[in-house]
Design a protein around this motif. Structure first.
Motif, PDB file in Angstrom:
ATOM      1  N   THR A 270       0.790  -1.229   0.000  1.00 15.47           N
ATOM      2  CA  THR A 270       0.000   0.000   0.000  1.00 15.47           C
ATOM      3  C   THR A 270       0.824   1.281   0.000  1.00 15.47           C
ATOM      4  N   VAL A 271       2.138   1.203   0.158  1.00 12.25           N
ATOM      5  CA  VAL A 271       2.948   2.412   0.291  1.00 12.25           C
ATOM      6  C   VAL A 271       2.833   3.360  -0.911  1.00 12.25           C
ATOM      7  N   PRO A 272       2.675   2.899  -2.167  1.00 13.39           N
ATOM      8  CA  PRO A 272       2.518   3.883  -3.244  1.00 13.39           C
ATOM      9  C   PRO A 272       1.298   4.793  -3.053  1.00 13.39           C
ATOM     10  N   TYR A 273       0.272   4.301  -2.381  1.00  9.68           N
ATOM     11  CA  TYR A 273      -0.928   5.106  -2.186  1.00  9.68           C
ATOM     12  C   TYR A 273      -0.751   6.175  -1.108  1.00  9.68           C
ATOM     13  N   TRP A 274       0.347   6.107  -0.352  1.00  7.29           N
ATOM     14  CA  TRP A 274       0.621   7.118   0.663  1.00  7.29           C
ATOM     15  C   TRP A 274       1.400   8.283   0.077  1.00  7.29           C
ATOM     16  N   THR A 275       1.810   8.196  -1.163  1.00  9.53           N
ATOM     17  CA  THR A 275       2.752   9.147  -1.735  1.00  9.53           C
ATOM     18  C   THR A 275       2.101  10.055  -2.769  1.00  9.53           C
ATOM     19  N   HIS A 276       0.935  10.543  -2.504  1.00 11.65           N
ATOM     20  CA  HIS A 276       0.247  11.386  -3.488  1.00 11.65           C
ATOM     21  C   HIS A 276       0.752  12.827  -3.401  1.00 11.65           C
ATOM     22  N   GLY A 277       0.621  13.520  -4.531  1.00 13.92           N
ATOM     23  CA  GLY A 277       1.046  14.912  -4.592  1.00 13.92           C
ATOM     24  C   GLY A 277       0.504  15.548  -5.854  1.00 13.92           C
ATOM     25  N   SER A 278       0.862  16.811  -6.065  1.00  9.22           N
ATOM     26  CA  SER A 278       0.492  17.492  -7.300  1.00  9.22           C
ATOM     27  C   SER A 278       1.657  18.372  -7.723  1.00  9.22           C
ATOM     28  N   LYS A 279       1.662  18.703  -9.026  1.00 10.26           N
ATOM     29  CA  LYS A 279       2.825  19.385  -9.572  1.00 10.26           C
ATOM     30  C   LYS A 279       2.444  20.013 -10.906  1.00 10.26           C
ATOM     31  N   ASP A 280       3.079  21.127 -11.237  1.00 10.62           N
ATOM     32  CA  ASP A 280       2.934  21.721 -12.563  1.00 10.62           C
ATOM     33  C   ASP A 280       4.044  21.154 -13.451  1.00 10.62           C
ATOM     34  N   VAL A 281       3.656  20.619 -14.613  1.00 13.30           N
ATOM     35  CA  VAL A 281       4.627  20.008 -15.512  1.00 13.30           C
ATOM     36  C   VAL A 281       4.397  20.490 -16.937  1.00 13.30           C
ATOM     37  N   VAL A 282       5.401  20.332 -17.767  1.00 12.57           N
ATOM     38  CA  VAL A 282       5.277  20.601 -19.197  1.00 12.57           C
ATOM     39  C   VAL A 282       5.296  19.252 -19.905  1.00 12.57           C
ATOM     40  N   VAL A 283       4.156  18.880 -20.496  1.00 12.97           N
ATOM     41  CA  VAL A 283       4.035  17.610 -21.198  1.00 12.97           C
ATOM     42  C   VAL A 283       4.652  17.772 -22.580  1.00 12.97           C
ATOM     43  N   THR A 284       5.597  16.878 -22.905  1.00 11.95           N
ATOM     44  CA  THR A 284       6.280  16.937 -24.196  1.00 11.95           C
ATOM     45  C   THR A 284       5.826  15.842 -25.147  1.00 11.95           C
ATOM     46  N   GLY A 285       5.137  14.819 -24.633  1.00  5.64           N
ATOM     47  CA  GLY A 285       4.664  13.742 -25.496  1.00  5.64           C
ATOM     48  C   GLY A 285       3.951  12.675 -24.694  1.00  5.64           C
TER      49      GLY A 285
ATOM     50  N   TYR B  49       0.233   9.694  -7.684  1.00  6.97           N
ATOM     51  CA  TYR B  49       0.675   8.923  -6.521  1.00  6.97           C
ATOM     52  C   TYR B  49       1.715   7.915  -6.994  1.00  6.97           C
ATOM     53  N   GLY B  50       2.512   7.414  -6.084  1.00  5.33           N
ATOM     54  CA  GLY B  50       3.469   6.363  -6.400  1.00  5.33           C
ATOM     55  C   GLY B  50       4.900   6.840  -6.449  1.00  5.33           C
ATOM     56  N   PHE B  51       5.751   5.956  -6.953  1.00  5.93           N
ATOM     57  CA  PHE B  51       7.184   6.189  -7.026  1.00  5.93           C
ATOM     58  C   PHE B  51       7.663   6.059  -8.459  1.00  5.93           C
ATOM     59  N   ARG B  52       8.776   6.692  -8.767  1.00 10.72           N
ATOM     60  CA  ARG B  52       9.450   6.486 -10.043  1.00 10.72           C
ATOM     61  C   ARG B  52      10.719   5.715  -9.741  1.00 10.72           C
ATOM     62  N   ILE B  53      10.735   4.429 -10.107  1.00  7.11           N
ATOM     63  CA  ILE B  53      11.917   3.585  -9.932  1.00  7.11           C
ATOM     64  C   ILE B  53      12.251   2.990 -11.296  1.00  7.11           C
ATOM     65  N   PRO B  54      13.189   3.613 -12.033  1.00  6.09           N
ATOM     66  CA  PRO B  54      13.494   3.176 -13.396  1.00  6.09           C
ATOM     67  C   PRO B  54      13.909   1.706 -13.508  1.00  6.09           C
ATOM     68  N   MET B  55      14.669   1.211 -12.536  1.00  8.58           N
ATOM     69  CA  MET B  55      15.164  -0.160 -12.595  1.00  8.58           C
ATOM     70  C   MET B  55      14.017  -1.179 -12.676  1.00  8.58           C
ATOM     71  N   PHE B  56      12.875  -0.862 -12.065  1.00  4.62           N
ATOM     72  CA  PHE B  56      11.722  -1.763 -12.078  1.00  4.62           C
ATOM     73  C   PHE B  56      10.623  -1.285 -13.021  1.00  4.62           C
ATOM     74  N   SER B  57      10.921  -0.293 -13.858  1.00  6.27           N
ATOM     75  CA  SER B  57       9.926   0.311 -14.772  1.00  6.27           C
ATOM     76  C   SER B  57       8.679   0.747 -14.016  1.00  6.27           C
ATOM     77  N   MET B  58       8.875   1.339 -12.839  1.00  4.26           N
ATOM     78  CA  MET B  58       7.764   1.859 -12.043  1.00  4.26           C
ATOM     79  C   MET B  58       7.651   3.365 -12.269  1.00  4.26           C
ATOM     80  N   TYR B  59       6.414   3.827 -12.439  1.00  2.00           N
ATOM     81  CA  TYR B  59       6.150   5.242 -12.686  1.00  2.00           C
ATOM     82  C   TYR B  59       5.109   5.754 -11.706  1.00  2.00           C
ATOM     83  N   LYS B  60       5.137   7.046 -11.435  1.00  2.00           N
ATOM     84  CA  LYS B  60       4.051   7.669 -10.684  1.00  2.00           C
ATOM     85  C   LYS B  60       2.814   7.642 -11.579  1.00  2.00           C
ATOM     86  N   ASN B  61       1.644   7.408 -10.991  1.00  2.60           N
ATOM     87  CA  ASN B  61       0.398   7.319 -11.752  1.00  2.60           C
ATOM     88  C   ASN B  61      -0.369   8.637 -11.646  1.00  2.60           C
TER      89      ASN B  61
END
Length: 111
Positions: A20-35, A91-103
């Motif tokens: 359940t730990v990815p669900y504890w990591t929510h946030g918001s952010k301004d980003v520039v989408v490139t694709g 929410y979630g984590f970005r861990i490239p080694m496991f191909s994990m992305y924030k959702n």
């Protein structure tokens, strides 16, 4: 017997926390989408749509999430195709080694 019960409880709690730990990591952010990209993946024998969103600082995924009552990934991806500046919630984590992305759970165009 008490030590065995305590050990089982600790193991169950550790696995529950890890799951359940990815669900504890929510946030918001301004980003520039490139694709954006769409991938079809197999997960335990089922075909699953995974949308990727590329920004100037990191990559996010955009998939449905029953835990967040999010079932509109296609609609969100339709907004993000326009590229540009967005305010996203995630929410979630970005861990490239496991191909994990924030959702991404929400996206609003801000300029």
């Amino acid at each position: 017997m008490k030590k065995l019960l305590a050990a089982v409880i600790v193991v169950v709690l550790v696995f529950l926390a890890i799951w359940t730990v990815p669900y504890w990591t929510h946030g918001s952010k301004d980003v520039v989408v490139t694709g954006v990209d769409h991938k079809v993946m197999k997960d335990h024998g089922q075909v699953k749509d995974v949308y990727l969103v590329f920004t100037t600082d990191e990559t996010y995924k955009n998939v449905d999430s029953p835990a967040y009552l999010k079932f509109n990934s296609s609609d969100i991806q339709g907004k993000l195709i326009q590229t540009g500046r967005f305010r996203i919630s995630y929410y979630g984590f970005r861990i490239p080694m496991f191909s994990m992305y924030k959702n991404i759970t929400k996206a609003e165009k801000i300029s």
